[in-house]
Scaffold this motif. Structure first.
Motif, PDB file in Angstrom:
ATOM      1  N   UNK A 187       0.859  -1.177   0.000  1.00  0.00           N
ATOM      2  CA  UNK A 187       0.000   0.000   0.000  1.00  0.00           C
ATOM      3  C   UNK A 187       0.901   1.234   0.000  1.00  0.00           C
ATOM      4  N   UNK A 188       0.395   2.394  -0.461  1.00  0.00           N
ATOM      5  CA  UNK A 188       1.259   3.580  -0.627  1.00  0.00           C
ATOM      6  C   UNK A 188       2.014   3.993   0.626  1.00  0.00           C
ATOM      7  N   UNK A 189       1.412   3.850   1.797  1.00  0.00           N
ATOM      8  CA  UNK A 189       2.051   4.321   3.031  1.00  0.00           C
ATOM      9  C   UNK A 189       2.765   3.213   3.797  1.00  0.00           C
ATOM     10  N   UNK A 190       2.906   2.042   3.200  1.00  0.00           N
ATOM     11  CA  UNK A 190       3.518   0.919   3.918  1.00  0.00           C
ATOM     12  C   UNK A 190       5.000   1.187   4.186  1.00  0.00           C
ATOM     13  N   UNK A 191       5.425   0.906   5.404  1.00  0.00           N
ATOM     14  CA  UNK A 191       6.828   1.063   5.790  1.00  0.00           C
ATOM     15  C   UNK A 191       7.287  -0.157   6.570  1.00  0.00           C
ATOM     16  N   UNK A 192       8.545  -0.516   6.374  1.00  0.00           N
ATOM     17  CA  UNK A 192       9.120  -1.607   7.154  1.00  0.00           C
ATOM     18  C   UNK A 192       9.347  -1.142   8.587  1.00  0.00           C
ATOM     19  N   UNK A 283      -3.134 -17.777   0.657  1.00  0.00           N
ATOM     20  CA  UNK A 283      -3.827 -18.150  -0.587  1.00  0.00           C
ATOM     21  C   UNK A 283      -4.618 -16.981  -1.170  1.00  0.00           C
ATOM     22  N   UNK A 284      -3.998 -15.797  -1.119  1.00  0.00           N
ATOM     23  CA  UNK A 284      -4.644 -14.590  -1.629  1.00  0.00           C
ATOM     24  C   UNK A 284      -4.184 -14.321  -3.052  1.00  0.00           C
ATOM     25  N   UNK A 285      -5.147 -14.042  -3.911  1.00  0.00           N
ATOM     26  CA  UNK A 285      -4.821 -13.723  -5.306  1.00  0.00           C
ATOM     27  C   UNK A 285      -4.664 -12.219  -5.504  1.00  0.00           C
ATOM     28  N   UNK A 286      -5.684 -11.438  -5.116  1.00  0.00           N
ATOM     29  CA  UNK A 286      -5.623  -9.983  -5.286  1.00  0.00           C
ATOM     30  C   UNK A 286      -6.270  -9.297  -4.085  1.00  0.00           C
ATOM     31  N   UNK A 287      -6.015  -7.980  -3.975  1.00  0.00           N
ATOM     32  CA  UNK A 287      -6.645  -7.180  -2.933  1.00  0.00           C
ATOM     33  C   UNK A 287      -6.995  -5.815  -3.491  1.00  0.00           C
ATOM     34  N   UNK A 288      -8.012  -5.189  -2.904  1.00  0.00           N
ATOM     35  CA  UNK A 288      -8.397  -3.839  -3.333  1.00  0.00           C
ATOM     36  C   UNK A 288      -9.060  -3.119  -2.169  1.00  0.00           C
ATOM     37  N   UNK A 289      -8.703  -1.843  -1.983  1.00  0.00           N
ATOM     38  CA  UNK A 289      -9.273  -1.025  -0.919  1.00  0.00           C
ATOM     39  C   UNK A 289     -10.203   0.022  -1.530  1.00  0.00           C
ATOM     40  N   UNK A 290     -11.482  -0.026  -1.140  1.00  0.00           N
ATOM     41  CA  UNK A 290     -12.461   0.980  -1.544  1.00  0.00           C
ATOM     42  C   UNK A 290     -12.511   2.038  -0.438  1.00  0.00           C
ATOM     43  N   UNK A 291     -12.015   3.218  -0.704  1.00  0.00           N
ATOM     44  CA  UNK A 291     -11.846   4.240   0.324  1.00  0.00           C
ATOM     45  C   UNK A 291     -13.082   5.137   0.434  1.00  0.00           C
ATOM     46  N   UNK A 292     -13.378   5.546   1.661  1.00  0.00           N
ATOM     47  CA  UNK A 292     -14.471   6.490   1.904  1.00  0.00           C
ATOM     48  C   UNK A 292     -14.142   7.876   1.386  1.00  0.00           C
ATOM     49  N   UNK A 293     -12.859   8.264   1.422  1.00  0.00           N
ATOM     50  CA  UNK A 293     -12.527   9.654   1.100  1.00  0.00           C
ATOM     51  C   UNK A 293     -12.656   9.983  -0.381  1.00  0.00           C
ATOM     52  N   UNK A 294     -13.149   9.031  -1.169  1.00  0.00           N
ATOM     53  CA  UNK A 294     -13.560   9.385  -2.539  1.00  0.00           C
ATOM     54  C   UNK A 294     -14.778  10.289  -2.509  1.00  0.00           C
ATOM     55  N   UNK A 295     -15.444  10.338  -1.353  1.00  0.00           N
ATOM     56  CA  UNK A 295     -16.616  11.191  -1.161  1.00  0.00           C
ATOM     57  C   UNK A 295     -16.272  12.233  -0.087  1.00  0.00           C
ATOM     58  N   UNK A 358      -7.797  11.893  15.073  1.00  0.00           N
ATOM     59  CA  UNK A 358      -8.260  10.760  14.264  1.00  0.00           C
ATOM     60  C   UNK A 358      -7.210  10.557  13.180  1.00  0.00           C
ATOM     61  N   UNK A 359      -6.742   9.337  12.977  1.00  0.00           N
ATOM     62  CA  UNK A 359      -5.667   9.116  12.002  1.00  0.00           C
ATOM     63  C   UNK A 359      -5.854   7.790  11.277  1.00  0.00           C
ATOM     64  N   UNK A 360      -5.240   7.704  10.112  1.00  0.00           N
ATOM     65  CA  UNK A 360      -5.243   6.453   9.368  1.00  0.00           C
ATOM     66  C   UNK A 360      -4.437   5.408  10.135  1.00  0.00           C
ATOM     67  N   UNK A 361      -4.916   4.188  10.142  1.00  0.00           N
ATOM     68  CA  UNK A 361      -4.200   3.123  10.852  1.00  0.00           C
ATOM     69  C   UNK A 361      -3.731   2.013   9.916  1.00  0.00           C
ATOM     70  N   UNK A 362      -4.370   1.877   8.764  1.00  0.00           N
ATOM     71  CA  UNK A 362      -4.148   0.702   7.912  1.00  0.00           C
ATOM     72  C   UNK A 362      -2.993   0.872   6.941  1.00  0.00           C
ATOM     73  N   UNK A 363      -2.109  -0.119   6.915  1.00  0.00           N
ATOM     74  CA  UNK A 363      -1.166  -0.326   5.815  1.00  0.00           C
ATOM     75  C   UNK A 363      -1.183  -1.816   5.510  1.00  0.00           C
TER      76      UNK A 363
END
Length: 712
Positions: A187-192, A283-295, A358-363
């Motif tokens: 994901x864009x904000x992922x960090x080790x 056993x994951x093939x693909x992933x996709x995040x549908x974000x609320x902030x599109x609205x 309030x902050x983003x938590x997911x990577x």
């Protein structure tokens, strides 16, 4: 104890050197790992030990080559080397002691070069006593670290090199393995996270891999399970370090198999810390995040509530498995707050939170067919950080347009949509007329009207989406927790408005809140398999009937009265009666009469309705609107809600038409007046108003303006 464990460690190292097992060539399997050193030689050494299972990747798919290796990790690696050897083991007793021992505190501390090489050499010499010592091997061990500061800690990469060389010199390894890395997608904000970290595996569902990750050791100090009938909570509390900071993970599983995960971090230290909740999907093939902030949210700060700095969840994460099945997670943001409590001399108490951020938590990252999601709770110190997510092995919405419509609606009505969920219930912006209000004005608490998920219930009945089904199940659990062992729901925040008028402080019973909760149970409890779902209706109707004797009424004459809006628990005082509370209580009494057939409910409802009938022209203002409230001396003051009272009048018309049409003329006159006022101000109508007027054949009174989902 430490000397004894050290002796075991020395014995094992030495035994490994003497036995000199011959390992097979390290396999060249692909390894799901997201960090690896660039040095080719070290990479191959790590690859060999990973391939043989001697070294392992951390649960978050990192090896952390530059992190310090602990004594416990070093010993475990050596133990695995022994376990996969092909020779007979002459020290079974020591091996069993090692495998079954309780980890000592020293095992969480990093190991120094002096400790590592000293024990390797001493162990080798001890167990080659009276034999020809392998001088070259000893020299190689010492020479491999001669340029290192003996007091410095050993990195995992250097440990891998030392252990690899030791095994190679003792003929324990014949050939190097090759590390074949799978394709990585971040994901864009992922960090080790390259620091030394500690993990605790959360005993969730059998098929789950879920961990807590922290910069200090995690110790499970309690676990509990509570069965609510239609949902079960499993709660795990971990001590973080030694100061007393705690991480609490609550897994709330519903009967359909879906579940919430609530994570809370109470940081008692004065320093910045972070913990992470980690989930691994295979056993994951693909992933996709549908974000609320599109609205985007268009903020319209209301004077009653001030600025609400919360927004909406991060989004819905869809995981497509290799077999084509779909799993989804609704991911909430992280909320950092401080607990505020005000205690009163009479024993009352008022509680809310000061929301700091309030902050983003997911990577997240996908490596091969392994999917890693990380939700971070970042603390500044002396605060509480919370995060939530809802997991399902199925799609949470039956159709994409359902998902998009909900996200768009959440952006539009962000103030009245729950987004800060906790295991004890959602937290929402409190009015500025509450205490203890922080200087920032960002006070948040449990609003009983928002704990129950009316909108989710309506959408579930309309669309059948699992997401709304789960929200309603969750609301029943939260209401149960809020009520505790009491019969009614008591408000836990003090209103300075009521305190100024009547010296009322929390706790007190708000009639409107209890009425709405009783109806929520009554209208949906059977559908959601809630035990005794009719009892809140009966209990609250009984409470209303008892208020004449308790003195919580405003009397019009001997046969008519209004019931007060609020019933103090500690103080002895009678409050005002507002039209929406009066109508709501009357309507509930009529429903209780229809359900249980007890005449006392109808008798009290008649007393209220005759009071309204006698005071009808007092309640209707010159502009056609309804006065908000009647004081105990009969004075009428205040601006009414825009839509709520009209909804109540329409409902009253429906109920009385089935029981006693005598009062319908009065109710219709008030409906017509209120609707005329809304039309003159072009304030529009709610969906409930439209459907209600249609049901009673009065669409001619539909106010002009736009249709709204929520009443104002």
């Amino acid at each position: 104890m430490q000397k004894y464990v050290k002796h075991i460690f020395i014995t094992l190292i030495a035994a490994l050197a003497i036995a000199a097992p011959s390992y097979a060539q390290a396999p060249n399997d692909e390894i799901n790992i997201i960090d690896i050193p660039s040095n080719q030689q070290v990479k191959e050494e790590i690859a060999t030990l990973l391939g043989l299972g001697i070294l392992q990747v951390d649960p978050d798919l990192q090896f952390r080559p530059q992190a310090k290796i602990t004594k416990g990790e070093a010993e475990q690696a050596i133990n695995r080397a022994l376990q996969i050897s092909q020779v007979s083991w002459p020290y079974k007793e020591i091996k069993n002691l090692f495998q079954n021992r309780e980890i000592n505190e020293s095992y969480t501390k990093p190991i120094t070069y002096k400790e590592l090489t000293g024990e390797l050499v001493q162990g080798y010499l001890i167990h080659t006593y009276n034999q020809n010592s392998n001088v070259d091997l000893i020299n190689n061990i010492i020479m491999s670290t001669k340029n290192e500061d003996s007091s410095q800690y050993v990195s995992k990469a250097r440990f891998a090199s030392i252990l690899y060389n030791f095994l190679s010199e003792s003929n324990g390894i014949r050939e190097k393995g090759k590390l074949m890395l799978n394709k990585k997608n971040y994901s864009p904000s992922f960090q080790l996270n390259n620091d030394t970290v500690y993990f605790a595996k959360i005993p969730a569902r059998k098929e789950e891999e879920m961990y807590l990750r922290a910069p200090e050791p995690l110790t499970l100090i309690s676990e509990d399970s509570i069965d609510y009938g239609h949902a079960t909570d499993n709660q795990f509390v971990y001590l973080v370090g030694k100061v007393g900071s705690k991480a609490t993970v609550t897994i709330r599983t519903f009967n359909n198999g879906d579940y919430f995960v609530f994570t809370r971090f109470d940081n008692l230290t004065g320093s910045h810390q972070r913990i992470d909740l980690i989930q691994i999907e295979q056993n994951v093939q693909t992933n996709h995040l549908y974000r609320y902030d599109r609205y985007p949210i268009i903020r319209d700060d209301e004077t009653v509530f001030g600025q609400d700095i919360t927004s909406y969840p991060t989004g819905l994460l869809r995981i497509t498995k290799e077999d084509g099945s779909i799993e989804e997670q609704m991911i909430g943001k992280a909320y950092q707050s401080v607990q505020l409590t005000m205690e009163y001399e009479d024993g009352g108490k008022s509680s809310m939170r000061n929301l700091l951020a309030e902050s983003e938590s997911l990577t997240y990252a996908q490596v091969g067919n392994s999917f890693l999601s990380i939700n971070t709770l970042s603390s500044s110190g002396h605060d509480i950080v919370e995060q939530w997510m809802m997991n399902s092995d199925n799609a949470l919405f039956k159709a994409n347009n359902h998902r998009e419509a909900w996200m768009q609606e959440t952006a539009e009505y962000y103030i009245k949509r729950n987004n800060w969920y906790t295991a004890e219930g959602p937290l929402n912006k409190m009015a500025t007329s509450t205490e203890p209000l922080p200087e920032s004005g960002h006070g948040y608490g449990r609003n009983l009207l928002l704990v129950k998920e009316d909108r989710a219930l309506a959408l579930y009945k309309q669309q059948g989406d699992r997401y709304f089904e789960n929200l309603v199940h969750n609301s029943f659990v939260n209401l149960d927790i809020f009520k505790g062992n009491r019969t009614y729901w008591q408000t836990e925040v003090t209103s300075t408005y009521l305190k100024g008028l009547y010296n009322i402080t929390a706790p007190f019973i708000d009639t409107r809140f209890n009425e709405q909760i009783a109806l929520f149970y009554y209208n949906s409890g059977e559908l959601f398999n809630v035990k005794d779902y009719k009892e809140p209706l009966r209990n609250y109707a009984d409470l209303l009937v008892s208020q004449k004797e308790q003195g919580h009424i405003i009397e019009v004459d001997e046969d008519s009265f209004y019931i007060s809006d609020y019933f103090p628990i500690i103080q002895k005082v009678t409050t005002h009666s507002s039209m929406n509370h009066v109508l709501g209580g009357m309507n509930l009494l009529l429903m209780a009469y229809q359900e249980f057939g007890d005449e006392k409910y109808l008798e009290t409802a008649r007393a209220i309705m005759t009071a309204i009938e006698k005071d009808k022209h007092k309640w209707i203002r010159e502009n056609g609107d309804i006065w908000y409230k009647m004081s105990s001396d009969g004075t009428l003051v205040g601006d009414d809600y825009q839509h709520l009272t009209l909804e109540d009048l329409i409902n009253a018309y429906k109920l009385w038409s089935k029981i006693d049409p005598t009062y319908l003329t009065t109710i219709e006159e008030m409906i017509a007046s209120k609707s005329s006022y809304l039309s003159s101000e072009t304030l529009g109508y709610t969906t409930k108003i439209y459907n209600g007027l249609k049901d009673i054949g009065m669409l001619q009174y539909l106010p002009k303006g736009e249709e709204r989902t929520d009443a104002k």
